[in-house]
Design an enzyme around this catalytic site. Structure first.
Site, mmCIF file in Angstrom:
data_model
loop_
_atom_site.group_PDB
_atom_site.id
_atom_site.type_symbol
_atom_site.label_atom_id
_atom_site.label_comp_id
_atom_site.label_asym_id
_atom_site.label_seq_id
_atom_site.Cartn_x
_atom_site.Cartn_y
_atom_site.Cartn_z
ATOM 1 N N ASP A 134 0.833 -1.206 0.000
ATOM 2 C CA ASP A 134 0.000 0.000 0.000
ATOM 3 C C ASP A 134 0.866 1.254 0.000
ATOM 4 O O ASP A 134 1.956 1.253 0.578
ATOM 5 C CB ASP A 134 -0.905 -0.027 1.241
ATOM 6 C CG ASP A 134 -1.964 1.049 1.191
ATOM 7 O OD1 ASP A 134 -2.271 1.552 0.085
ATOM 8 O OD2 ASP A 134 -2.482 1.410 2.258
ATOM 9 N N ASN A 168 -10.654 -2.983 -6.171
ATOM 10 C CA ASN A 168 -9.862 -2.023 -6.960
ATOM 11 C C ASN A 168 -10.487 -1.692 -8.322
ATOM 12 O O ASN A 168 -10.091 -0.718 -8.957
ATOM 13 C CB ASN A 168 -8.422 -2.522 -7.161
ATOM 14 C CG ASN A 168 -7.555 -2.394 -5.926
ATOM 15 O OD1 ASN A 168 -6.609 -3.158 -5.721
ATOM 16 N ND2 ASN A 168 -7.859 -1.434 -5.070
#
Ligand code: FPP
Length: 256
Positions: free
Chosen positions: A27, A75
């Site tokens: 991330d 996503n």
């Protein structure tokens, strides 16, 4: 002291209990790019470079299964452009780095809802897995179009179908059976999950498998997460008291 070198790096294993199975939530690519006034795609590219480094370091440290979160079922809600760039980066990653992965002895596998991905991505997955099956040092498991809830949904459907067909009874269902219906049942649950970039959540990563995983979070953005921090995470992991709901070794001996 077990020290060995690889490409100018020294791996000092003193006092380090390395996890056999490690998960990493990659991330912070977007923030990394933003800090440099670059497009988000540059952050993902730097993140992919860093994944290659992580593979080498984990392989040399003795990790056997490295599962990385590369694209979640959520996503898809990102702008179309970014989704497209991530898909293309995925293709490029294996085209560009497979020779290095071969050199490092790293087998590649994929976990997630692979069947729902575009044809050309499925082809990369299939070919990548076939090409690397003989590699022995470490397995790199790329979670792509992966969601922990989707994985549980899938396992539930498989088991329910067996019940419907009369192959098993509901009372036969056990935790072990559920584990056996996950995407990659032979991969051990991660002992440690690392999440850079400061967020304190799992974000739908390995929900079933992470029941007893140790979590290690750092503020560093993924493209900057390097060897030193990995080493620190392993050192901290080695000092964690893993009780799995029971007592610590000291407590059992009556010394605590
Ligand atoms: C999260 O950072 C990261 C992703 C959604 C993509 C992760 C992908 C890579 C590291 C590279 C690709 C790897 C392969 C195998 C192709 P973010 O964009 O959410 O960062 P932010 O929270 O700072 O915005």
């Amino acid at each position: 002291m077990a020290v060995f070198g690889n490409k100018n790096k020294t791996y000092d294993l003193t006092g380090i209990k390395v996890p056999v199975s490690l998960g990493v939530i990659m991330d912070g690519n977007g923030r990394w790019a933003k800090k440099r006034l670059l497009p988000r795609s540059a952050g993902h590219r730097a993140g992919a470079e860093n994944l290659k480094e992580l593979c080498r370091n984990c392989g040399n440290y003795g990790v056997k299964y490295l599962t990385v979160y590369a694209f979640s079922t959520e996503n898809w809600s990102r702008p179309e452009d970014e989704v497209h760039q991530l898909m293309e980066l995925f293709v490029e990653f294996f085209a560009k780095y497979d020779p290095e992965l071969e050199e490092e002895g790293i087998r590649v596998r994929f976990t997630g809802d692979i069947a729902s991905l575009p044809e050309h991505i499925q082809k990369v997955c299939k070919e990548g897995e076939e090409r690397s099956m003989h590699r022995q040092k470490m397995q790199l498991i790329v979670a792509f179009n992966y969601g922990g809830r989707r994985e549980l949904e899938n396992a539930t459907k498989l088991i329910a179908t067996k019940v419907k067909n009369g192959e098993i009874n509901p009372e036969d269902i056990t935790e072990k059976m559920i584990s056996d219906h996950m995407y990659l049942p032979d991969v051990p649950d991660p002992e440690l999950i690392i999440r850079p970039s400061g967020e304190m959540r799992l974000s739908n990563f390995l929900l079933w498998e992470s029941a007893y995983s140790e979590l290690w979070v750092s503020e560093t953005l993924w493209p900057d997460f390097g060897y030193d921090e990995l080493t620190q995470a392993f050192r901290d992991f080695a000092n964690r008291d893993r009780r799995f709901g029971g007592l610590s070794a000291k407590e059992k001996e009556g010394k605590a």
